[in-house]
Design a protein around this motif. Structure first.
Motif, PDB file in Angstrom:
ATOM      1  N   UNK A   1       0.833  -1.208   0.000  1.00  0.00           N
ATOM      2  CA  UNK A   1       0.000   0.000   0.000  1.00  0.00           C
ATOM      3  C   UNK A   1       0.866   1.257   0.000  1.00  0.00           C
ATOM      4  N   UNK A   2       1.905   1.224   0.832  1.00  0.00           N
ATOM      5  CA  UNK A   2       2.827   2.364   0.922  1.00  0.00           C
ATOM      6  C   UNK A   2       3.473   2.649  -0.425  1.00  0.00           C
ATOM      7  N   UNK A   3       3.988   1.600  -1.068  1.00  0.00           N
ATOM      8  CA  UNK A   3       4.669   1.766  -2.357  1.00  0.00           C
ATOM      9  C   UNK A   3       3.688   2.148  -3.459  1.00  0.00           C
ATOM     10  N   UNK A   4       2.475   1.627  -3.377  1.00  0.00           N
ATOM     11  CA  UNK A   4       1.468   1.969  -4.391  1.00  0.00           C
ATOM     12  C   UNK A   4       1.104   3.446  -4.320  1.00  0.00           C
ATOM     13  N   UNK A   5       0.892   3.933  -3.093  1.00  0.00           N
ATOM     14  CA  UNK A   5       0.578   5.351  -2.926  1.00  0.00           C
ATOM     15  C   UNK A   5       1.741   6.206  -3.418  1.00  0.00           C
ATOM     16  N   UNK A   6       2.960   5.811  -3.052  1.00  0.00           N
ATOM     17  CA  UNK A   6       4.137   6.590  -3.437  1.00  0.00           C
ATOM     18  C   UNK A   6       4.297   6.651  -4.953  1.00  0.00           C
ATOM     19  N   UNK A   7       4.130   5.543  -5.628  1.00  0.00           N
ATOM     20  CA  UNK A   7       4.392   5.482  -7.068  1.00  0.00           C
ATOM     21  C   UNK A   7       3.227   5.924  -7.942  1.00  0.00           C
ATOM     22  N   UNK A   8       1.993   5.765  -7.452  1.00  0.00           N
ATOM     23  CA  UNK A   8       0.826   6.068  -8.289  1.00  0.00           C
ATOM     24  C   UNK A   8       0.108   7.359  -7.902  1.00  0.00           C
ATOM     25  N   UNK A   9       0.265   7.813  -6.650  1.00  0.00           N
ATOM     26  CA  UNK A   9      -0.555   8.925  -6.191  1.00  0.00           C
ATOM     27  C   UNK A   9       0.214  10.097  -5.598  1.00  0.00           C
ATOM     28  N   UNK A  10       1.467   9.855  -5.154  1.00  0.00           N
ATOM     29  CA  UNK A  10       2.187  10.888  -4.403  1.00  0.00           C
ATOM     30  C   UNK A  10       2.394  12.168  -5.201  1.00  0.00           C
ATOM     31  N   UNK A  11       2.501  12.044  -6.521  1.00  0.00           N
ATOM     32  CA  UNK A  11       2.736  13.245  -7.335  1.00  0.00           C
ATOM     33  C   UNK A  11       1.580  14.236  -7.236  1.00  0.00           C
ATOM     34  N   UNK A  12       0.424  13.763  -6.755  1.00  0.00           N
ATOM     35  CA  UNK A  12      -0.736  14.639  -6.614  1.00  0.00           C
ATOM     36  C   UNK A  12      -0.778  15.355  -5.270  1.00  0.00           C
ATOM     37  N   UNK A  13       0.129  14.995  -4.358  1.00  0.00           N
ATOM     38  CA  UNK A  13       0.128  15.640  -3.053  1.00  0.00           C
ATOM     39  C   UNK A  13       0.328  17.146  -3.233  1.00  0.00           C
ATOM     40  N   UNK A  14      -0.437  17.959  -2.535  1.00  0.00           N
ATOM     41  CA  UNK A  14      -0.319  19.420  -2.697  1.00  0.00           C
ATOM     42  C   UNK A  14       1.093  19.916  -2.391  1.00  0.00           C
ATOM     43  N   UNK A  15       1.555  20.842  -3.202  1.00  0.00           N
ATOM     44  CA  UNK A  15       2.864  21.453  -2.993  1.00  0.00           C
ATOM     45  C   UNK A  15       2.869  22.780  -3.730  1.00  0.00           C
ATOM     46  N   UNK A  16       2.777  23.841  -3.006  1.00  0.00           N
ATOM     47  CA  UNK A  16       2.627  25.153  -3.637  1.00  0.00           C
ATOM     48  C   UNK A  16       3.951  25.864  -3.889  1.00  0.00           C
TER      49      UNK A  16
ATOM     50  N   UNK B   1      11.276   7.378   0.276  1.00  0.00           N
ATOM     51  CA  UNK B   1      10.499   6.834   1.391  1.00  0.00           C
ATOM     52  C   UNK B   1      10.472   7.796   2.574  1.00  0.00           C
ATOM     53  N   UNK B   2      11.608   8.432   2.855  1.00  0.00           N
ATOM     54  CA  UNK B   2      11.654   9.386   3.972  1.00  0.00           C
ATOM     55  C   UNK B   2      10.794  10.613   3.656  1.00  0.00           C
ATOM     56  N   UNK B   3      10.742  10.988   2.371  1.00  0.00           N
ATOM     57  CA  UNK B   3       9.912  12.118   1.974  1.00  0.00           C
ATOM     58  C   UNK B   3       8.435  11.783   2.171  1.00  0.00           C
ATOM     59  N   UNK B   4       8.075  10.561   1.849  1.00  0.00           N
ATOM     60  CA  UNK B   4       6.700  10.099   2.023  1.00  0.00           C
ATOM     61  C   UNK B   4       6.305  10.114   3.507  1.00  0.00           C
ATOM     62  N   UNK B   5       7.189   9.599   4.351  1.00  0.00           N
ATOM     63  CA  UNK B   5       6.893   9.500   5.780  1.00  0.00           C
ATOM     64  C   UNK B   5       6.848  10.871   6.458  1.00  0.00           C
ATOM     65  N   UNK B   6       7.689  11.774   5.991  1.00  0.00           N
ATOM     66  CA  UNK B   6       7.813  13.093   6.629  1.00  0.00           C
ATOM     67  C   UNK B   6       7.280  14.206   5.727  1.00  0.00           C
ATOM     68  N   UNK B   7       6.337  13.874   4.876  1.00  0.00           N
ATOM     69  CA  UNK B   7       5.849  14.821   3.873  1.00  0.00           C
ATOM     70  C   UNK B   7       5.448  16.181   4.455  1.00  0.00           C
TER      71      UNK B   7
END
Length: 306
Positions: free
Chosen positions: A17-32, A158-164
């Motif tokens: 689940x962690x890797x799926x979110x990171x590879x398929x969805x993380x690029x959509x995380x808000x970042x202004x 992975x550290x970026x995902x955990x500490x986003x």
């Protein structure tokens, strides 16, 4: 034994689940503040500066906004190569970002090597289609194998995902519309004159050259005004025989396109206060260079309008 197997199964499910979110969805995380998603959120970008750390350190976003009409954005990754910039451009267009003017970093070293990733933040920022294309380039042209697959899809960010949330907050203090807003001190002539020159390359990599030509084609198709921009290198590198040779070769690849050469600007590339090292500008150098660059851009536009 059943408890042990159950724990393994739960752990595997969490990891998947962690890797799926990171590879398929993380690029959509808000970042202004910076990166692909911040550029996509702009919707319309009048002036997009796309390049490597040379653009990150060399384009002053505040000067751009004060000088140019419309909004500006700097999309920069360490070692950003033409094959990667091509995918970044395609992804922006897939997300219906309207770009009026595109400024591409004409950087010898990133154009003279086989496809590879220098900045894993790019992997985070790309959608899955873009990720797969970049990795396919690495397989085809750089003989990437299982080790590179693990680095690319499993261990990176992975550290970026955990500490986003923490990273997101920190980025706001360093970037504005992709531009570096941190004040970076210059160096001294004694230090710069004694730095070793970067390694010699054989010449411009054909795949990278083809990517630059494809960027040209897309810009023509999408009616985007395209500029190739050379960030000024410190004098000892700028005058090196092999660097001059490769720069000429790179300019030949994009011949008959608008190129803004560093030598065409009255920028003093012997002034040590303008440089961190042989390649990257200081805060003072960034502001001085951007002002001169954009004056040349405005002048070019006025000539074309006549």
């Amino acid at each position: 034994m059943k408890k042990y197997m159950k724990a393994i199964a739960v752990g595997l499910c969490i990891a998947i689940c962690f890797l799926s979110v990171k590879n398929f969805m993380a690029y959509k995380f808000p970042n202004s503040s910076n990166g692909m998603q911040a550029a996509i959120e702009q919707k319309n970008v009048s002036h997009l500066f796309m390049g490597s750390s040379l653009f990150r350190q060399g384009i002053d976003i505040y000067t751009a906004e004060d000088t140019l009409e419309g909004n500006s954005f700097v999309l920069a990754y360490n070692g950003n190569q033409p094959v990667q910039m091509l995918e970044e451009l395609k992804m922006l267009l897939r997300n219906e970002v309207k770009i009026d003017n595109l400024y591409v970093d004409l950087y010898v070293y990133s154009s003279a090597i086989r496809p590879a990733i220098s900045d894993t933040k790019l992997i985070w920022d790309l959608d899955f289609q873009g990720k797969c294309k970049i990795y396919q380039d690495m397989i085809t042209y750089s003989e990437a194998g299982m080790s590179e697959f693990v680095d690319f899809f499993i261990s990176s960010n992975n550290e970026y995902m955990l500490m986003y949330p923490v990273f997101k907050f920190a980025m706001k203090k360093e970037f504005y519309k992709g531009g570096n807003i941190r004040e970076t001190a210059g160096s001294t002539r004694e230090i710069l004159d004694n730095l070793s020159l970067p390694g010699i390359r054989d010449g411009i990599n054909q795949v990278q050259g083809d990517a630059l030509k494809e960027i040209v084609r897309i810009c023509e198709e999408e009616n985007i005004e395209l500029y190739f921009v050379e960030v000024p290198k410190y004098d000892t590198l700028d005058q090196a025989e092999y660097y001059v040779r490769m720069r000429n070769e790179l300019e030949y690849v994009v011949a008959e396109r608008t190129i803004i050469r560093a030598s065409a600007l009255s920028f003093d590339n012997r002034n040590p206060s303008y440089y961190q090292d042989l390649l990257h500008l200081s805060g003072e150098g960034r502001r001085t260079y951007t002002k001169l660059l954009l004056e040349a851009v405005v002048e070019n536009k006025e000539e074309n309008d006549e």
